[in-house]
Write a protein that holds these residues in place. Sequence first.
Motif, PDB file in Angstrom:
ATOM      1  N   ASP A   1       0.833  -1.210   0.000  1.00  0.00           N
ATOM      2  CA  ASP A   1       0.000   0.000   0.000  1.00  0.00           C
ATOM      3  C   ASP A   1       0.867   1.259   0.000  1.00  0.00           C
ATOM      4  O   ASP A   1       0.556   2.231  -0.706  1.00  0.00           O
ATOM      5  N   TYR A   2       1.955   1.228   0.784  1.00  0.00           N
ATOM      6  CA  TYR A   2       2.790   2.426   0.867  1.00  0.00           C
ATOM      7  C   TYR A   2       3.522   2.665  -0.447  1.00  0.00           C
ATOM      8  O   TYR A   2       3.677   3.811  -0.882  1.00  0.00           O
TER       9      TYR A   2
ATOM     10  N   GLU B   1       2.463   1.946  -3.356  1.00  0.00           N
ATOM     11  CA  GLU B   1       1.507   2.394  -4.359  1.00  0.00           C
ATOM     12  C   GLU B   1       0.917   3.764  -4.041  1.00  0.00           C
ATOM     13  O   GLU B   1       0.626   4.540  -4.960  1.00  0.00           O
ATOM     14  N   ASN B   2       0.745   4.073  -2.764  1.00  0.00           N
ATOM     15  CA  ASN B   2       0.027   5.294  -2.390  1.00  0.00           C
ATOM     16  C   ASN B   2       0.842   6.273  -1.546  1.00  0.00           C
ATOM     17  O   ASN B   2       0.351   7.370  -1.251  1.00  0.00           O
ATOM     18  N   GLY B   3       2.035   5.887  -1.119  1.00  0.00           N
ATOM     19  CA  GLY B   3       2.836   6.765  -0.278  1.00  0.00           C
ATOM     20  C   GLY B   3       3.334   7.988  -1.034  1.00  0.00           C
ATOM     21  O   GLY B   3       3.413   7.991  -2.267  1.00  0.00           O
ATOM     22  N   PRO B   4       3.693   9.049  -0.309  1.00  0.00           N
ATOM     23  CA  PRO B   4       4.122  10.294  -0.958  1.00  0.00           C
ATOM     24  C   PRO B   4       5.556  10.261  -1.481  1.00  0.00           C
ATOM     25  O   PRO B   4       5.949  11.143  -2.253  1.00  0.00           O
TER      26      PRO B   4
ATOM     27  N   ARG C   1      10.867  13.170  -2.086  1.00  0.00           N
ATOM     28  CA  ARG C   1       9.612  13.827  -2.470  1.00  0.00           C
ATOM     29  C   ARG C   1       9.816  15.334  -2.431  1.00  0.00           C
ATOM     30  O   ARG C   1      10.798  15.837  -1.861  1.00  0.00           O
TER      31      ARG C   1
END
Length: 300
Positions: free
Chosen positions: A99-100, A102-105, A121
Amino acid sequence: MMSLRSIVRSAPRALTRASASTVVCRSQAAIRTSSLSAFRTQSAALRPQQASAFSTSIFRSAAANANETDEELSLKLASEIEFEQDVKENEPIPTSVKDYMENGPFKIHDTPGKEEVVLTRTYGNETITVSFSIADLHNYEQNDMYDEDPALSDEDAEGEGRSQERDGEPAEGEEDLEGLTNEPEVPCRLNIVVEKPGQGALTIEAVAQEGAIVMENMFYYKDAKLAHGANAETSHAAQDVYPGPPFGSLDEDLQILMERYLEDRGITQALAVFVPEYMDMKEQKEYLSWLTNVKKFIDA
């Protein structure tokens, strides 16, 4: 304590210790036979008429032993590779890691063969970098083994075994999977750098463990290059900069606001959960690659 994967890795080695001892005995027997042969040949070499027999028998025996050792080593490496591949296949990517990713910043920079992982980032006009290394996993396991007292461990194990037998629980030597899963998480050191154009950089040293990020030190560099220590020169220059007080000695309100400052930039609980699990995955991947490369070298 050691990670679960390290405990599992040690199991096949323990089970094959008897066979390994047999191999060692065979090797030692071969060495003794070779040494006896060499002694006899050397004695014969004292006679002028048999001097030519010395070099050929010695080199042939040594070459035979070397080939046998190489073959045994290659087979052992193949066994380790097969075991690690089975571990990899039976351990799916944790949901939190997937999940991180795929969706982490953060964008993940993971170079095969290198110990360090870098996350980057942007946040407004800031560039944020978070780095950590799988070397922390090795260092933690080594320190944990050195800290244990073998004598005390034996006594504790014996006492626990007797207690378990009295209580009707599994005796010493039986698996306790619940105990293994309760092993404390390896602390992961984070190096966090927040840069602003023309304003230098803040560097925060922190630790991710048990789903939390604990700040330890905070530095400010007018020259952002010093925050990264890309070479020996910049690392040396960074050491001359006033480091500031330990983070824990700062005013409590200042500590709380600094923690919120990092949370706004993605240094959150989700990151604290992701890093240790990703570090464990990378270590397994790098170890498997290392075994494969060593085997290729031995077989060449």
